[in-house]
Design a protein around this motif. Structure first.
Motif, PDB file in Angstrom:
ATOM      1  N   TYR B 126       0.822  -1.217   0.000  1.00 11.57           N
ATOM      2  CA  TYR B 126       0.000   0.000   0.000  1.00 11.57           C
ATOM      3  C   TYR B 126       0.857   1.268   0.000  1.00 11.57           C
ATOM      4  CZ  TYR B 126      -3.858  -3.108   1.247  1.00 11.57           C
ATOM      5  OH  TYR B 126      -4.809  -4.091   1.244  1.00 11.57           O
ATOM      6  N   SER B 127       2.143   1.136  -0.337  1.00  6.33           N
ATOM      7  CA  SER B 127       3.044   2.288  -0.239  1.00  6.33           C
ATOM      8  C   SER B 127       2.570   3.436  -1.128  1.00  6.33           C
ATOM      9  CB  SER B 127       4.458   1.892  -0.642  1.00  6.33           C
ATOM     10  OG  SER B 127       4.444   1.442  -1.976  1.00  6.33           O
ATOM     11  N   GLY B 128       2.573   4.616  -0.541  1.00 10.86           N
ATOM     12  CA  GLY B 128       2.196   5.808  -1.297  1.00 10.86           C
ATOM     13  C   GLY B 128       0.715   6.084  -1.344  1.00 10.86           C
ATOM     14  N   TYR B 129      -0.112   5.124  -0.961  1.00 10.64           N
ATOM     15  CA  TYR B 129      -1.559   5.310  -1.086  1.00 10.64           C
ATOM     16  C   TYR B 129      -2.265   5.322   0.262  1.00 10.64           C
ATOM     17  CZ  TYR B 129      -0.141   4.277  -5.733  1.00 10.64           C
ATOM     18  OH  TYR B 129       0.523   4.317  -6.921  1.00 10.64           O
ATOM     19  N   VAL B 130      -1.691   4.660   1.238  1.00 13.87           N
ATOM     20  CA  VAL B 130      -2.277   4.641   2.579  1.00 13.87           C
ATOM     21  C   VAL B 130      -1.177   5.036   3.564  1.00 13.87           C
ATOM     22  CG1 VAL B 130      -3.563   3.243   4.239  1.00 13.87           C
ATOM     23  CG2 VAL B 130      -3.724   2.708   1.815  1.00 13.87           C
ATOM     24  N   LYS B 131      -1.546   5.829   4.587  1.00  9.09           N
ATOM     25  CA  LYS B 131      -0.545   6.267   5.554  1.00  9.09           C
ATOM     26  C   LYS B 131      -0.030   5.071   6.363  1.00  9.09           C
ATOM     27  CE  LYS B 131      -2.348  10.903   6.021  1.00  9.09           C
ATOM     28  NZ  LYS B 131      -3.255  11.771   6.736  1.00  9.09           N
ATOM     29  N   PRO B 132       1.276   5.075   6.699  1.00 10.32           N
ATOM     30  CA  PRO B 132       1.862   3.912   7.397  1.00 10.32           C
ATOM     31  C   PRO B 132       1.099   3.503   8.655  1.00 10.32           C
ATOM     32  CG  PRO B 132       3.580   5.409   6.730  1.00 10.32           C
ATOM     33  CD  PRO B 132       2.282   6.076   6.378  1.00 10.32           C
ATOM     34  N   PHE B 133       0.617   4.466   9.429  1.00 10.88           N
ATOM     35  CA  PHE B 133      -0.096   4.110  10.659  1.00 10.88           C
ATOM     36  C   PHE B 133      -1.410   3.380  10.338  1.00 10.88           C
ATOM     37  CE2 PHE B 133      -3.052   5.215  14.160  1.00 10.88           C
ATOM     38  CZ  PHE B 133      -2.394   4.521  15.165  1.00 10.88           C
ATOM     39  N   ILE B 134      -2.071   3.855   9.286  1.00 11.58           N
ATOM     40  CA  ILE B 134      -3.333   3.203   8.880  1.00 11.58           C
ATOM     41  C   ILE B 134      -3.041   1.790   8.389  1.00 11.58           C
ATOM     42  CG2 ILE B 134      -5.312   3.318   7.278  1.00 11.58           C
ATOM     43  CD1 ILE B 134      -5.024   6.385   7.435  1.00 11.58           C
ATOM     44  N   ILE B 135      -1.934   1.637   7.659  1.00  9.96           N
ATOM     45  CA  ILE B 135      -1.543   0.296   7.182  1.00  9.96           C
ATOM     46  C   ILE B 135      -1.405  -0.644   8.374  1.00  9.96           C
ATOM     47  CG2 ILE B 135       0.337  -1.050   6.117  1.00  9.96           C
ATOM     48  CD1 ILE B 135       0.864   1.362   4.306  1.00  9.96           C
ATOM     49  N   LEU B 136      -0.826  -0.119   9.451  1.00 12.07           N
ATOM     50  CA  LEU B 136      -0.574  -0.938  10.642  1.00 12.07           C
ATOM     51  C   LEU B 136      -1.872  -1.419  11.293  1.00 12.07           C
ATOM     52  CD1 LEU B 136       1.925  -1.849  12.383  1.00 12.07           C
ATOM     53  CD2 LEU B 136       1.304   0.002  13.922  1.00 12.07           C
ATOM     54  N   TYR B 137      -2.790  -0.482  11.564  1.00 10.06           N
ATOM     55  CA  TYR B 137      -3.980  -0.902  12.317  1.00 10.06           C
ATOM     56  C   TYR B 137      -5.112  -1.415  11.437  1.00 10.06           C
ATOM     57  CZ  TYR B 137      -6.951   3.275  11.582  1.00 10.06           C
ATOM     58  OH  TYR B 137      -7.729   4.238  11.031  1.00 10.06           O
ATOM     59  N   ARG B 138      -5.097  -1.017  10.128  1.00 10.02           N
ATOM     60  CA  ARG B 138      -6.183  -1.459   9.251  1.00 10.02           C
ATOM     61  C   ARG B 138      -5.868  -2.798   8.565  1.00 10.02           C
ATOM     62  NH1 ARG B 138      -9.305  -3.505   6.851  1.00 10.02           N
ATOM     63  NH2 ARG B 138     -10.911  -2.842   5.383  1.00 10.02           N
ATOM     64  N   TYR B 139      -4.589  -3.023   8.291  1.00  2.51           N
ATOM     65  CA  TYR B 139      -4.236  -4.238   7.544  1.00  2.51           C
ATOM     66  C   TYR B 139      -3.288  -5.170   8.309  1.00  2.51           C
ATOM     67  CZ  TYR B 139      -6.207  -1.516   3.706  1.00  2.51           C
ATOM     68  OH  TYR B 139      -7.041  -0.781   2.929  1.00  2.51           O
ATOM     69  N   ALA B 140      -2.123  -4.650   8.723  1.00  2.20           N
ATOM     70  CA  ALA B 140      -1.080  -5.526   9.279  1.00  2.20           C
ATOM     71  C   ALA B 140      -1.544  -6.241  10.554  1.00  2.20           C
ATOM     72  CB  ALA B 140       0.187  -4.718   9.550  1.00  2.20           C
ATOM     73  N   VAL B 141      -2.047  -5.493  11.518  1.00  2.00           N
ATOM     74  CA  VAL B 141      -2.457  -6.120  12.794  1.00  2.00           C
ATOM     75  C   VAL B 141      -3.660  -7.058  12.602  1.00  2.00           C
ATOM     76  CG1 VAL B 141      -3.289  -5.672  15.137  1.00  2.00           C
ATOM     77  CG2 VAL B 141      -1.429  -4.306  14.207  1.00  2.00           C
ATOM     78  N   PRO B 142      -4.751  -6.624  11.942  1.00  2.00           N
ATOM     79  CA  PRO B 142      -5.874  -7.564  11.769  1.00  2.00           C
ATOM     80  C   PRO B 142      -5.488  -8.837  11.007  1.00  2.00           C
ATOM     81  CG  PRO B 142      -6.560  -5.339  11.221  1.00  2.00           C
ATOM     82  CD  PRO B 142      -5.080  -5.302  11.398  1.00  2.00           C
ATOM     83  N   GLU B 143      -4.675  -8.689   9.956  1.00  2.05           N
ATOM     84  CA  GLU B 143      -4.276  -9.876   9.178  1.00  2.05           C
ATOM     85  C   GLU B 143      -3.417 -10.813  10.031  1.00  2.05           C
ATOM     86  OE1 GLU B 143      -2.548  -8.412   5.550  1.00  2.05           O
ATOM     87  OE2 GLU B 143      -4.503  -8.109   4.624  1.00  2.05           O
TER      88      GLU B 143
END
Lengths: 264, 166
Positions: B126-143
């Protein structure tokens, strides 16, 4: 020398393997469209669609009943609009005849069900349940009732893989209506697109619509894409940064239409 | 010894079936766009039970399989084999330390390795399209949570912590 090298390889075989695999992965990453992988994917989907399709059809039936209720209400509202548009159409036809214009739209719409919507959310690849058996070929256009979705990347016998226009690398030649200004549209984020490099001396307003221009070798003209929501000046001050929303809600897509036999 | 081998075979058959199911019914097993990575679970089990060379080859092949059977984005082919190979290499290097742990610490160390994989994978995806913090709580942690939960469930039937080692 060779013996030393051989010993090193044997001792560090795990690291050597890892470096080789990382190298191959990076080569794969550098290729945007790998046709060998496309054909493997379509062959797999040809097989798996046998199992997926009946379940999706069941889901679709339930959804269709829900939609039917909504559509009845829409039909009433649209009938009112049609009566108004009919009068405008008659007038338009008369004016076109006067100018010597002809109707150039020769689209054949093939309804298709989405079998697969990508491994992760935000994925821009979809798999459709129509393939070469249905005369679907590479670069055929996919739309839904609201507008442009994307194009076919590769078609198998019974399924095909397509990319949506919400892919970061995709650019679409567009026309802003009613000013008939041409530009290049690209995905920004979510359901938002951006058009850059339109000179500020041209009048562009939020609420204006964006359609395909017809200058592309792939996309035919006049397919709706979205509506402009924000027009601002870029950093250099000479061009606009135009943001807008796609008409199509890419996240909730279930069925699409494939455009066939249009004049490219 | 023979019973261990039979158990391993059953485990791999179960995991393979799970992968085929997830590949076919990917859209159905997703929760709010979050999907478990069955292949990563298989790799974790392999790391504890098979030779390192086998595991690293499996990591690359499985990553490649994921890109073919579960494609996500045209421009990211190769991302799965890349990160699967790297994370399994790191896991194999950390294995002697991880195997010393027991109970909660052991599972937390596996969770951390899994989280590192998902954080880096999603940061690039998601580089460049979603903020790193959002990537963390929206995708990385739930997955990570979804995949780790599945790993724990499988672990109840086929314990990952093989005390006899490889």
């Amino acid at each position: 020398m060779f013996a030393k090298f051989y010993d090193f390889i044997i001792r560090k075989h795990l690291e050597v393997l890892t470096i080789i695999f990382v190298g191959i992965s990076l080569i794969l990453l550098s290729q945007t469209e790998n046709h060998v992988i496309f054909s493997l994917q379509t062959k797999w989907k040809d097989v798996s669609s046998f199992v997926e399709k009946p379940i999706l059809e069941q889901q679709r039936k339930r959804k269709v009943i829900e939609e039917n209720k909504q559509l009845r209400m829409d039909v009433f509202r649209l009938n009112q609009e049609i009566s108004h548009l009919r009068s405008l159409d008659t007038e338009n036809e008369r004016l076109r005849e006067m100018l010597g214009f002809r109707d150039t739209s020769k689209y054949e719409l093939l309804p298709s069900l989405i079998l697969y919507k990508g491994f992760k959310s935000g994925a821009n690849i979809i798999t459709l349940d129509k393939g070469r058996n249905d005369n679907v070929h590479k670069n055929d256009i996919i739309i839904d009732k609201d507008g442009l979705i994307g194009r076919i990347l590769s078609s198998g016998k019974r399924s095909s893989i397509s990319s949506m226009i919400i892919e970061p690398d995709v650019r679409v030649s567009v026309r802003i209506n009613p000013s008939r200004v041409y530009g290049i549209l690209k995905w920004h984020h979510g359901n938002i697109f951006v058009i850059e490099d339109i000179p500020t001396n041209i009048d562009i307003k939020p609420g204006w619509t964006v359609t395909t221009s017809g200058f592309s070798e792939i996309y035919p003209p006049d397919i709706p894409i979205g509506v402009i929501t924000d027009v601002s000046s870029s950093e250099n001050g000479f061009t606009y940064l135009i943001y807008g929303d796609y008409f199509v809600s890419f996240k909730t897509l279930h069925e699409v239409f494939i455009l066939r036999n249009y004049e490219k | 010894m023979k019973s261990n081998q039979t158990n391993s075979r059953i485990l791999y058959i179960v995991l393979s079936v799970l992968f085929i199911i997830s590949a076919i019914f990917n859209d159905f097993i997703g929760i709010a766009g979050i999907h478990p990575d069955i292949l990563l679970i298989i790799l974790f089990f392999l790391a504890f039970n098979e030779k390192p060379v086998m595991v690293i080859i499996a990591a690359f092949v499985f990553g490649f399989l994921q890109d073919i059977f579960l494609p996500g984005s045209v421009q990211y082919w190769g991302l799965s084999p890349l990160f699967k190979t790297l994370i399994i290499y790191i896991l194999l290097k950390l294995l002697p330390f991880i195997q010393r742990f027991k109970g909660f610490v052991f599972y937390m160390s596996l969770f951390t390795v899994m989280l590192v994989y998902y954080v880096f994978y999603n940061l690039l995806y998601y580089s460049g399209y979603v903020k790193p913090f959002i990537i963390l709580y929206r995708y990385a942690v739930p997955e990570t949570l979804y995949t780790f939960l599945l790993l724990l469930i499988i672990n109840v039937i086929f314990p990952i912590h093989n005390k006899n080692g490889r």
